[in-house]
Scaffold this motif. Sequence first.
Motif, PDB file in Angstrom:
ATOM      1  N   ARG A  58       0.827  -1.212   0.000  1.00  0.00           N
ATOM      2  CA  ARG A  58       0.000   0.000   0.000  1.00  0.00           C
ATOM      3  C   ARG A  58       0.861   1.263   0.000  1.00  0.00           C
ATOM      4  NH1 ARG A  58      -3.549  -3.199   2.984  1.00  0.00           N
ATOM      5  NH2 ARG A  58      -2.562  -2.717   4.961  1.00  0.00           N
ATOM      6  N   ALA A  59       1.946   1.248   0.764  1.00  0.00           N
ATOM      7  CA  ALA A  59       2.837   2.410   0.803  1.00  0.00           C
ATOM      8  C   ALA A  59       3.495   2.645  -0.558  1.00  0.00           C
ATOM      9  CB  ALA A  59       3.906   2.216   1.875  1.00  0.00           C
ATOM     10  N   VAL A  60       3.904   1.579  -1.223  1.00  0.00           N
ATOM     11  CA  VAL A  60       4.523   1.714  -2.546  1.00  0.00           C
ATOM     12  C   VAL A  60       3.508   2.268  -3.544  1.00  0.00           C
ATOM     13  CG1 VAL A  60       5.451   0.387  -4.484  1.00  0.00           C
ATOM     14  CG2 VAL A  60       6.295  -0.023  -2.184  1.00  0.00           C
ATOM     15  N   ARG A  61       2.283   1.766  -3.507  1.00  0.00           N
ATOM     16  CA  ARG A  61       1.244   2.266  -4.420  1.00  0.00           C
ATOM     17  C   ARG A  61       0.959   3.747  -4.160  1.00  0.00           C
ATOM     18  NH1 ARG A  61      -3.279  -2.533  -4.497  1.00  0.00           N
ATOM     19  NH2 ARG A  61      -2.083  -3.989  -5.764  1.00  0.00           N
ATOM     20  N   ARG A  62       0.894   4.117  -2.882  1.00  0.00           N
ATOM     21  CA  ARG A  62       0.621   5.503  -2.519  1.00  0.00           C
ATOM     22  C   ARG A  62       1.731   6.417  -3.053  1.00  0.00           C
ATOM     23  NH1 ARG A  62      -1.158   4.491   2.347  1.00  0.00           N
ATOM     24  NH2 ARG A  62       0.917   4.190   3.179  1.00  0.00           N
ATOM     25  N   ASP A  67       4.031  10.223  -6.939  1.00  0.00           N
ATOM     26  CA  ASP A  67       5.087  10.555  -7.892  1.00  0.00           C
ATOM     27  C   ASP A  67       4.529  10.714  -9.290  1.00  0.00           C
ATOM     28  OD1 ASP A  67       6.936  10.549  -5.880  1.00  0.00           O
ATOM     29  OD2 ASP A  67       7.712   8.545  -6.321  1.00  0.00           O
ATOM     30  N   GLY A  68       3.494   9.944  -9.624  1.00  0.00           N
ATOM     31  CA  GLY A  68       2.861  10.078 -10.934  1.00  0.00           C
ATOM     32  C   GLY A  68       2.220  11.437 -11.104  1.00  0.00           C
ATOM     33  N   ASN A  69       1.622  11.941 -10.030  1.00  0.00           N
ATOM     34  CA  ASN A  69       1.015  13.275 -10.086  1.00  0.00           C
ATOM     35  C   ASN A  69       2.085  14.338 -10.254  1.00  0.00           C
ATOM     36  OD1 ASN A  69      -1.523  12.191  -9.783  1.00  0.00           O
ATOM     37  ND2 ASN A  69      -1.587  12.523  -7.570  1.00  0.00           N
ATOM     38  N   ASP A  73       2.924  17.091 -13.485  1.00  0.00           N
ATOM     39  CA  ASP A  73       3.212  18.510 -13.323  1.00  0.00           C
ATOM     40  C   ASP A  73       4.535  18.867 -13.987  1.00  0.00           C
ATOM     41  OD1 ASP A  73       0.885  18.678 -11.871  1.00  0.00           O
ATOM     42  OD2 ASP A  73       1.893  18.673  -9.910  1.00  0.00           O
ATOM     43  N   ALA A  74       5.542  17.998 -13.840  1.00  0.00           N
ATOM     44  CA  ALA A  74       6.857  18.265 -14.407  1.00  0.00           C
ATOM     45  C   ALA A  74       6.837  18.147 -15.929  1.00  0.00           C
ATOM     46  CB  ALA A  74       7.896  17.310 -13.829  1.00  0.00           C
ATOM     47  N   ALA A  75       5.956  17.308 -16.472  1.00  0.00           N
ATOM     48  CA  ALA A  75       5.877  17.132 -17.915  1.00  0.00           C
ATOM     49  C   ALA A  75       5.398  18.392 -18.603  1.00  0.00           C
ATOM     50  CB  ALA A  75       4.962  15.958 -18.260  1.00  0.00           C
ATOM     51  N   SER A  76       4.604  19.181 -17.909  1.00  0.00           N
ATOM     52  CA  SER A  76       4.124  20.422 -18.510  1.00  0.00           C
ATOM     53  C   SER A  76       5.244  21.449 -18.590  1.00  0.00           C
ATOM     54  CB  SER A  76       2.942  20.977 -17.719  1.00  0.00           C
ATOM     55  OG  SER A  76       3.342  21.287 -16.406  1.00  0.00           O
ATOM     56  N   GLY A  77       6.323  21.243 -17.856  1.00  0.00           N
ATOM     57  CA  GLY A  77       7.492  22.108 -17.934  1.00  0.00           C
ATOM     58  C   GLY A  77       7.402  23.280 -16.985  1.00  0.00           C
ATOM     59  N   PRO A  78       8.551  23.884 -16.722  1.00  0.00           N
ATOM     60  CA  PRO A  78       8.562  25.056 -15.841  1.00  0.00           C
ATOM     61  C   PRO A  78       8.004  26.261 -16.582  1.00  0.00           C
ATOM     62  CG  PRO A  78      10.761  24.632 -16.681  1.00  0.00           C
ATOM     63  CD  PRO A  78       9.878  23.501 -17.150  1.00  0.00           C
ATOM     64  N   PRO A  79       7.556  27.251 -15.836  1.00  0.00           N
ATOM     65  CA  PRO A  79       7.051  28.449 -16.510  1.00  0.00           C
ATOM     66  C   PRO A  79       8.192  29.093 -17.315  1.00  0.00           C
ATOM     67  CG  PRO A  79       7.008  28.696 -14.121  1.00  0.00           C
ATOM     68  CD  PRO A  79       7.475  27.324 -14.429  1.00  0.00           C
ATOM     69  N   GLU A  80       7.857  29.632 -18.470  1.00  0.00           N
ATOM     70  CA  GLU A  80       8.882  30.209 -19.336  1.00  0.00           C
ATOM     71  C   GLU A  80       9.382  31.512 -18.757  1.00  0.00           C
ATOM     72  OE1 GLU A  80       8.268  30.306 -23.436  1.00  0.00           O
ATOM     73  OE2 GLU A  80       7.190  28.420 -23.489  1.00  0.00           O
ATOM     74  N   ASN A  81      10.676  31.719 -18.894  1.00  0.00           N
ATOM     75  CA  ASN A  81      11.330  32.908 -18.366  1.00  0.00           C
ATOM     76  C   ASN A  81      11.765  33.749 -19.560  1.00  0.00           C
ATOM     77  OD1 ASN A  81      12.679  34.806 -16.910  1.00  0.00           O
ATOM     78  ND2 ASN A  81      14.084  33.384 -15.913  1.00  0.00           N
ATOM     79  N   ASP A  82      11.470  35.035 -19.573  1.00  0.00           N
ATOM     80  CA  ASP A  82      11.836  35.854 -20.711  1.00  0.00           C
ATOM     81  C   ASP A  82      13.236  36.439 -20.580  1.00  0.00           C
ATOM     82  OD1 ASP A  82      11.365  37.656 -18.749  1.00  0.00           O
ATOM     83  OD2 ASP A  82       9.877  38.847 -19.832  1.00  0.00           O
TER      84      ASP A  82
END
Length: 84
Positions: A58-62, A67-69, A73-82
């Motif tokens: 259960r701990a591993v699944r949690r 980590d999947g969530n 979030d990381a797949a969308s990338g960091p906000p772009e910096n000008d």
Amino acid sequence: MSAGRVVRHPRRSARPRPAYHVAVDIGLLLVVILIAVFVWRGPKTLPQLGKMFGEGVRAVRREARRDGNHADDAASGPPENDGR
């Protein structure tokens, strides 16, 4: 037969070989491990071992879900910096 002649066996028929199932090996391995644990620890401690194993799963699944969530979030990338 002459002394220098090599006798070759006739070719085997092209019969399909039976499929190799890994699941059978894993199941057999789990049964052997269960029997070994039963002999090693005794029947009284098996419920406790099962409870600890279940809590670990259960701990591993949690953690994997959490980590999947974070990976989404990381797949969308960091906000772009000008560059300012």
